[in-house]
Design a protein around this motif. Structure first.
Motif, mmCIF file in Angstrom:
data_model
loop_
_atom_site.group_PDB
_atom_site.id
_atom_site.type_symbol
_atom_site.label_atom_id
_atom_site.label_comp_id
_atom_site.label_asym_id
_atom_site.label_seq_id
_atom_site.Cartn_x
_atom_site.Cartn_y
_atom_site.Cartn_z
ATOM 1 N N ILE A 1 0.849 -1.197 0.000
ATOM 2 C CA ILE A 1 0.000 0.000 0.000
ATOM 3 C C ILE A 1 0.882 1.245 0.000
ATOM 4 O O ILE A 1 1.719 1.428 0.880
ATOM 5 C CB ILE A 1 -0.943 -0.002 1.216
ATOM 6 C CG1 ILE A 1 -1.863 -1.216 1.145
ATOM 7 C CG2 ILE A 1 -1.752 1.283 1.269
ATOM 8 C CD1 ILE A 1 -2.731 -1.412 2.350
ATOM 9 N N LEU A 2 0.687 2.079 -1.005
ATOM 10 C CA LEU A 2 1.407 3.349 -1.100
ATOM 11 C C LEU A 2 0.654 4.451 -0.355
ATOM 12 O O LEU A 2 1.255 5.251 0.348
ATOM 13 C CB LEU A 2 1.611 3.739 -2.568
ATOM 14 C CG LEU A 2 2.396 2.746 -3.413
ATOM 15 C CD1 LEU A 2 2.363 3.157 -4.869
ATOM 16 C CD2 LEU A 2 3.820 2.634 -2.921
ATOM 17 N N THR A 3 -0.662 4.501 -0.543
ATOM 18 C CA THR A 3 -1.506 5.495 0.122
ATOM 19 C C THR A 3 -2.772 4.798 0.600
ATOM 20 O O THR A 3 -3.466 4.162 -0.195
ATOM 21 C CB THR A 3 -1.888 6.629 -0.850
ATOM 22 O OG1 THR A 3 -0.725 7.171 -1.435
ATOM 23 C CG2 THR A 3 -2.647 7.727 -0.131
ATOM 24 N N GLU A 4 -3.078 4.938 1.882
ATOM 25 C CA GLU A 4 -4.303 4.350 2.434
ATOM 26 C C GLU A 4 -5.526 5.078 1.872
ATOM 27 O O GLU A 4 -5.449 6.252 1.528
ATOM 28 C CB GLU A 4 -4.313 4.483 3.962
ATOM 29 C CG GLU A 4 -3.266 3.675 4.673
ATOM 30 C CD GLU A 4 -3.631 2.202 4.809
ATOM 31 O OE1 GLU A 4 -4.818 1.857 4.632
ATOM 32 O OE2 GLU A 4 -2.726 1.409 5.076
ATOM 33 N N ALA A 5 -6.630 4.374 1.814
ATOM 34 C CA ALA A 5 -7.889 4.999 1.417
ATOM 35 C C ALA A 5 -8.353 5.915 2.540
ATOM 36 O O ALA A 5 -8.130 5.649 3.714
ATOM 37 C CB ALA A 5 -8.935 3.932 1.134
ATOM 38 N N SER A 6 -8.982 7.019 2.143
ATOM 39 C CA SER A 6 -9.504 7.923 3.169
ATOM 40 C C SER A 6 -10.921 8.327 2.807
ATOM 41 O O SER A 6 -11.253 8.505 1.643
ATOM 42 C CB SER A 6 -8.615 9.166 3.284
ATOM 43 O OG SER A 6 -8.617 9.895 2.086
ATOM 44 N N GLY A 7 -11.746 8.429 3.803
ATOM 45 C CA GLY A 7 -13.142 8.780 3.585
ATOM 46 C C GLY A 7 -13.987 7.542 3.364
ATOM 47 O O GLY A 7 -13.528 6.414 3.505
ATOM 48 N N TYR B 21 -13.718 11.299 -1.009
ATOM 49 C CA TYR B 21 -13.193 9.941 -0.885
ATOM 50 C C TYR B 21 -11.955 9.797 -1.766
ATOM 51 O O TYR B 21 -11.938 10.195 -2.913
ATOM 52 C CB TYR B 21 -14.254 8.916 -1.289
ATOM 53 C CG TYR B 21 -13.720 7.512 -1.407
ATOM 54 C CD1 TYR B 21 -13.384 6.786 -0.275
ATOM 55 C CD2 TYR B 21 -13.550 6.912 -2.647
ATOM 56 C CE1 TYR B 21 -12.892 5.500 -0.375
ATOM 57 C CE2 TYR B 21 -13.066 5.624 -2.757
ATOM 58 C CZ TYR B 21 -12.729 4.923 -1.615
ATOM 59 O OH TYR B 21 -12.233 3.645 -1.731
ATOM 60 N N VAL B 22 -10.896 9.242 -1.190
ATOM 61 C CA VAL B 22 -9.675 8.955 -1.941
ATOM 62 C C VAL B 22 -9.445 7.450 -1.873
ATOM 63 O O VAL B 22 -9.349 6.875 -0.777
ATOM 64 C CB VAL B 22 -8.459 9.713 -1.342
ATOM 65 C CG1 VAL B 22 -7.199 9.353 -2.089
ATOM 66 C CG2 VAL B 22 -8.706 11.207 -1.367
ATOM 67 N N ALA B 23 -9.371 6.810 -3.040
ATOM 68 C CA ALA B 23 -9.197 5.358 -3.100
ATOM 69 C C ALA B 23 -7.779 4.982 -2.693
ATOM 70 O O ALA B 23 -6.851 5.790 -2.781
ATOM 71 C CB ALA B 23 -9.487 4.855 -4.505
ATOM 72 N N GLU B 24 -7.639 3.762 -2.286
ATOM 73 C CA GLU B 24 -6.327 3.232 -1.917
ATOM 74 C C GLU B 24 -5.438 3.153 -3.149
ATOM 75 O O GLU B 24 -5.885 2.800 -4.237
ATOM 76 C CB GLU B 24 -6.524 1.837 -1.320
ATOM 77 C CG GLU B 24 -5.245 1.111 -1.012
ATOM 78 C CD GLU B 24 -5.510 -0.284 -0.495
ATOM 79 O OE1 GLU B 24 -5.464 -0.461 0.733
ATOM 80 O OE2 GLU B 24 -5.785 -1.171 -1.320
#
Length: 133
Positions: free
Chosen positions: A58-64, A71-74
């Motif tokens: 995982i480079l960037t966790e999902a948020s929202g 909402y930002v996807a993983e």
């Protein structure tokens, strides 16, 4: 021009190629199902109960919350799915090797070349020898 195109399409090579592409697509689906549903669970079991399809970095966790504004996807590198693809490629290559090998066995060897007669030089030599006698 339309008649030439029709003749081109109706030749055996184009039709054979089209059938081969359709069969390859169907075979690819069968082999992919075999790899994902049968082989990879066995490999995962030997690897300690791991499901390779879900392995990722995982480079960037999902948020929202999905579906809501902001909402930002993983963002992840799905290397487990890539391992599945490599295993799939190896199995497809092996199956294609077996098919081509079996096909080549069914081919009849070309007939041996017809025996050729004596060359022109040999004929001239024979004529010369006969004239000397």
């Amino acid at each position: 021009m339309l008649k030439e195109f029709k003749n081109f399409i109706m030749t055996g090579n184009v039709i054979d190629f089209a059938v081969a592409v359709i069969m390859a697509g169907a075979m690819g689906l069968v082999i992919n199902g075999f790899v994902v549903d049968i082989i990879m669970p066995i490999v995962g079991e030997f690897a300690g109960g791991v499901d390779f399809a879900n392995l990722k970095y995982i480079l960037t966790e999902a948020s929202g919350t999905e579906g809501e504004p902001g909402y930002v996807a993983e963002n992840a590198i799905r290397w487990g799915a890539w391992v599945n693809t490599i295993v799939n490629l190896i199995i497809v290559g092996f199956v294609m090797f077996i098919i081509v090998k079996a096909y080549n066995k069914t081919k009849t060897p070309p007939p041996p070349p017809a025996p050729s007669g004596p060359s022109q030089e040999e004929l001239l030599t024979q004529i010369r020898d006969l004239l000397k006698k």
